[in-house]
Design a protein around this motif. Structure first.
Motif, mmCIF file in Angstrom:
data_model
loop_
_atom_site.group_PDB
_atom_site.id
_atom_site.type_symbol
_atom_site.label_atom_id
_atom_site.label_comp_id
_atom_site.label_asym_id
_atom_site.label_seq_id
_atom_site.Cartn_x
_atom_site.Cartn_y
_atom_site.Cartn_z
ATOM 1 N N VAL A 100 3.410 -12.858 7.870
ATOM 2 C CA VAL A 100 2.602 -13.248 6.700
ATOM 3 C C VAL A 100 1.158 -13.447 7.128
ATOM 4 O O VAL A 100 0.216 -12.996 6.470
ATOM 5 N N GLN A 101 0.976 -14.120 8.259
ATOM 6 C CA GLN A 101 -0.361 -14.415 8.786
ATOM 7 C C GLN A 101 -0.484 -13.825 10.182
ATOM 8 O O GLN A 101 0.297 -14.172 11.064
ATOM 9 N N PRO A 102 -1.425 -12.894 10.422
ATOM 10 C CA PRO A 102 -1.578 -12.368 11.791
ATOM 11 C C PRO A 102 -1.999 -13.471 12.755
ATOM 12 O O PRO A 102 -2.645 -14.441 12.352
ATOM 13 N N LYS A 103 -1.634 -13.320 13.999
ATOM 14 C CA LYS A 103 -1.970 -14.347 14.989
ATOM 15 C C LYS A 103 -3.437 -14.295 15.395
ATOM 16 O O LYS A 103 -3.978 -15.270 15.904
ATOM 17 N N ILE A 104 -4.072 -13.139 15.175
ATOM 18 C CA ILE A 104 -5.515 -12.994 15.423
ATOM 19 C C ILE A 104 -6.128 -12.483 14.118
ATOM 20 O O ILE A 104 -5.887 -11.339 13.722
ATOM 21 N N GLU A 105 -6.897 -13.320 13.459
ATOM 22 C CA GLU A 105 -7.437 -12.948 12.144
ATOM 23 C C GLU A 105 -8.811 -12.300 12.279
ATOM 24 O O GLU A 105 -9.838 -12.873 11.908
ATOM 25 N N GLN A 106 -8.793 -11.104 12.843
ATOM 26 C CA GLN A 106 -9.988 -10.282 12.986
ATOM 27 C C GLN A 106 -9.618 -8.846 12.650
ATOM 28 O O GLN A 106 -8.438 -8.484 12.688
ATOM 29 N N PRO A 107 -10.617 -7.987 12.327
ATOM 30 C CA PRO A 107 -10.309 -6.583 11.999
ATOM 31 C C PRO A 107 -9.563 -5.886 13.132
ATOM 32 O O PRO A 107 -9.791 -6.179 14.319
ATOM 33 N N PHE A 108 -8.682 -4.965 12.761
ATOM 34 C CA PHE A 108 -7.849 -4.249 13.732
ATOM 35 C C PHE A 108 -8.704 -3.612 14.828
ATOM 36 O O PHE A 108 -8.367 -3.689 16.019
ATOM 37 N N GLU A 109 -9.802 -2.955 14.441
ATOM 38 C CA GLU A 109 -10.639 -2.239 15.404
ATOM 39 C C GLU A 109 -11.214 -3.188 16.448
ATOM 40 O O GLU A 109 -11.319 -2.832 17.627
ATOM 41 N N LEU A 110 -11.597 -4.389 16.015
ATOM 42 C CA LEU A 110 -12.163 -5.353 16.957
ATOM 43 C C LEU A 110 -11.094 -5.858 17.923
ATOM 44 O O LEU A 110 -11.315 -5.916 19.142
ATOM 45 N N VAL A 111 -9.926 -6.203 17.392
ATOM 46 C CA VAL A 111 -8.840 -6.693 18.250
ATOM 47 C C VAL A 111 -8.449 -5.617 19.254
ATOM 48 O O VAL A 111 -8.299 -5.885 20.450
ATOM 49 N N GLU A 112 -8.326 -4.390 18.777
ATOM 50 C CA GLU A 112 -7.917 -3.306 19.677
ATOM 51 C C GLU A 112 -8.953 -3.077 20.774
ATOM 52 O O GLU A 112 -8.607 -2.853 21.931
ATOM 53 N N LYS A 113 -10.243 -3.172 20.419
ATOM 54 C CA LYS A 113 -11.286 -2.956 21.421
ATOM 55 C C LYS A 113 -11.229 -4.025 22.508
ATOM 56 O O LYS A 113 -11.315 -3.724 23.702
ATOM 57 N N VAL A 114 -11.062 -5.283 22.109
ATOM 58 C CA VAL A 114 -10.991 -6.373 23.089
ATOM 59 C C VAL A 114 -9.745 -6.226 23.965
ATOM 60 O O VAL A 114 -9.819 -6.301 25.201
ATOM 61 N N VAL A 115 -8.601 -5.981 23.337
ATOM 62 C CA VAL A 115 -7.335 -5.889 24.080
ATOM 63 C C VAL A 115 -7.355 -4.689 25.024
ATOM 64 O O VAL A 115 -6.929 -4.774 26.182
ATOM 65 N N ARG A 116 -7.856 -3.545 24.542
ATOM 66 C CA ARG A 116 -7.929 -2.360 25.384
ATOM 67 C C ARG A 116 -8.834 -2.605 26.582
ATOM 68 O O ARG A 116 -8.515 -2.197 27.709
ATOM 69 N N SER A 117 -9.946 -3.273 26.359
ATOM 70 C CA SER A 117 -10.880 -3.567 27.457
ATOM 71 C C SER A 117 -10.234 -4.472 28.501
ATOM 72 O O SER A 117 -10.361 -4.244 29.701
ATOM 73 N N VAL A 118 -9.525 -5.495 28.047
ATOM 74 C CA VAL A 118 -8.879 -6.442 28.965
ATOM 75 C C VAL A 118 -7.882 -5.716 29.867
ATOM 76 O O VAL A 118 -7.838 -5.948 31.079
ATOM 77 N N PHE A 119 -7.077 -4.823 29.274
ATOM 78 C CA PHE A 119 -6.021 -4.151 30.043
ATOM 79 C C PHE A 119 -6.508 -2.891 30.753
ATOM 80 O O PHE A 119 -5.704 -2.201 31.396
ATOM 81 N N GLN A 120 -7.807 -2.602 30.670
ATOM 82 C CA GLN A 120 -8.341 -1.413 31.316
ATOM 83 C C GLN A 120 -8.176 -1.481 32.840
ATOM 84 O O GLN A 120 -7.952 -0.455 33.495
ATOM 85 N N SER A 127 -25.219 -4.278 17.637
ATOM 86 C CA SER A 127 -25.136 -3.134 18.553
ATOM 87 C C SER A 127 -23.995 -3.297 19.561
ATOM 88 O O SER A 127 -23.543 -2.321 20.164
ATOM 89 N N LEU A 128 -23.523 -4.530 19.734
ATOM 90 C CA LEU A 128 -22.450 -4.784 20.700
ATOM 91 C C LEU A 128 -21.168 -4.060 20.321
ATOM 92 O O LEU A 128 -20.492 -3.494 21.184
ATOM 93 N N PHE A 129 -20.806 -4.108 19.043
ATOM 94 C CA PHE A 129 -19.522 -3.551 18.638
ATOM 95 C C PHE A 129 -19.472 -2.041 18.820
ATOM 96 O O PHE A 129 -18.417 -1.482 19.131
ATOM 97 N N VAL A 130 -20.591 -1.351 18.635
ATOM 98 C CA VAL A 130 -20.603 0.109 18.778
ATOM 99 C C VAL A 130 -20.782 0.536 20.232
ATOM 100 O O VAL A 130 -20.644 1.718 20.561
ATOM 101 N N TYR A 131 -21.073 -0.428 21.120
ATOM 102 C CA TYR A 131 -21.232 -0.085 22.535
ATOM 103 C C TYR A 131 -19.921 0.431 23.100
ATOM 104 O O TYR A 131 -18.851 -0.116 22.849
ATOM 105 N N ASN A 132 -20.022 1.528 23.893
ATOM 106 C CA ASN A 132 -18.838 2.158 24.486
ATOM 107 C C ASN A 132 -19.054 2.290 25.992
ATOM 108 O O ASN A 132 -19.903 3.041 26.454
ATOM 109 N N TYR A 133 -18.255 1.551 26.739
ATOM 110 C CA TYR A 133 -18.382 1.522 28.209
ATOM 111 C C TYR A 133 -18.168 2.911 28.819
ATOM 112 O O TYR A 133 -18.926 3.327 29.710
ATOM 113 N N ARG A 134 -17.180 3.620 28.351
ATOM 114 C CA ARG A 134 -16.889 4.946 28.907
ATOM 115 C C ARG A 134 -18.011 5.935 28.622
ATOM 116 O O ARG A 134 -18.313 6.801 29.448
#
Length: 351
Positions: free
Chosen positions: A234-254, A316-323
């Protein structure tokens, strides 16, 4: 999730066995499509039972192939069954099943990755997100090549409450390689904890139901298969947009085996990277020496919430791409190297 017994409300008439259907239509599993057939109806019945009570339910089966699971779904007494099959070779066998269950089966020859699920079911089945899940289920023995991109797509749909989740918290019962299933359900600290673990568990209750040995399939895959059940929260555990959560999680596990600091710093441009990484980790109250698989859901929630605030302050932070930055640096390095070579040759000629 309540696992019901098999419902005896509907009986299919005598039909050729799944094995006979395969021979009749000369069906062969295509390796490039990672197809594997499940012929044992006791196992297909067991998969379908994990979905819960299906009597009078509306079900979408993904990739029914020769129709083993299809038979078990129909035998559970469903109201309507939508079959989405990409491989045209299976359509005649599925039509035979459709004729054996008049008015119950609709066959779509198409790709589940592009099929629009918003209009797959009747509007009257819609429920509010806060209510119990609708009487709609997605079931499928997924080809290995499709399973991960498809569940990521559906998790994004859960986050946005669109696609098959426009009807409410639609439940899914799907097969994955055993290793992928372990990642989906892994707890913090577990060796299989990954991006998939966090992305699925922050949006759904995820249950690893049981394992099917590879030898039960034809042809036998090199790995075992697990059945996984998803119920959107009913309530997501992280209440942020999918794209933002995925970017943070992907970066952490890189950089999975390094301290989480190493992955988190890839969220920021080289200029000011260290300072911003320290700011994020301090504000989120995350120990920089923890490994990515040790981070809890609350750690990821704090990281995402803090990163969102930083992005609001500097869009500009959100559109930044490390790769992309890495690729650009390598390209510039090659360019500088190639432009310096003629000068070096010229100097050698002068000598």
């Amino acid at each position: 999730m309540a696992v019901s017994g098999k419902v005896a409300g509907f009986h299919l008439p005598p039909l050729p066995t799944v094995g006979e259907i395969i021979k009749l239509f000369r069906l062969k599993a295509q390796k490039q499509l990672s197809q594997n057939f499940l012929l044992d109806l006791r196992l297909t019945d067991k998969i379908v039972r994990q979905a819960g009570e299906l009597k009078n339910a509306h079900v979408c089966e993904v990739g029914p192939g020769p129709g083993g699971i299809t038979r078990s779904i129909l035998s559970a007494g469903v109201e309507q069954l939508l079959l989405i099959e990409k491989d045209a070779r299976f359509i005649p066998g599925l039509q035979m099943l459709s004729e054996a269950a008049p008015g119950k089966v609709r066959i779509v020859h198409g790709d589940i990755l592009t099929y629009k699920m918003e209009k797959a079911f009747p509007k009257h089945l819609k429920k509010n997100w806060e209510d119990e899940p609708p009487d709609i289920h997605i079931i499928g023995n997924l080809p290995f090549s499709v399973s991960t991109p498809l569940i990521i797509k559906w998790l994004e749909n859960v986050s946005r409450k669109d696609g098959p989740f426009i009807y409410g918290r639609t439940q899914m019962t799907l097969t994955f390689q055993k290793e992928v299933a372990e990642r989906l359900t892994a707890n913090p600290g577990g060796k299989q904890r990954s991006r998939l673990s966090v992305m699925s568990q922050h949006l759904c209750t995820v249950e690893n139901c049981f394992v099917i040995p590879g030898q039960a399939f034809v042809p036998k895959p090199e790995v075992d298969v697990a059945v996984v059940h998803f119920t959107p929260l009913v309530q997501p555990k992280i209440e942020q947009p999918f794209e933002l959560v995925e970017k943070v999680v992907r970066s952490v596990f890189q950089f999975r085996r390094k301290y989480c600091f190493r992955g988190i710093e890839t969220l920021f441009p080289e200029n000011g990277r260290l300072k911003r990484t320290e700011q994020l980790m301090m504000t989120a109250n995350v120990d920089p020496t923890l490994r990515p698989f040790q981070l809890s859901m609350s750690h990821f929630r704090n990281l995402c919430n803090t990163y969102r605030k930083m992005c609001d302050e500097d869009p500009s932070l959100f559109v930044y791409n490390y790769r992309e930055e890495l690729r650009h640096k390598k390209m510039m390095g090659r360019l500088l190297k190639s432009t310096s070579q003629p000068k070096q040759i010229e100097e050698e000629d002068q000598l």
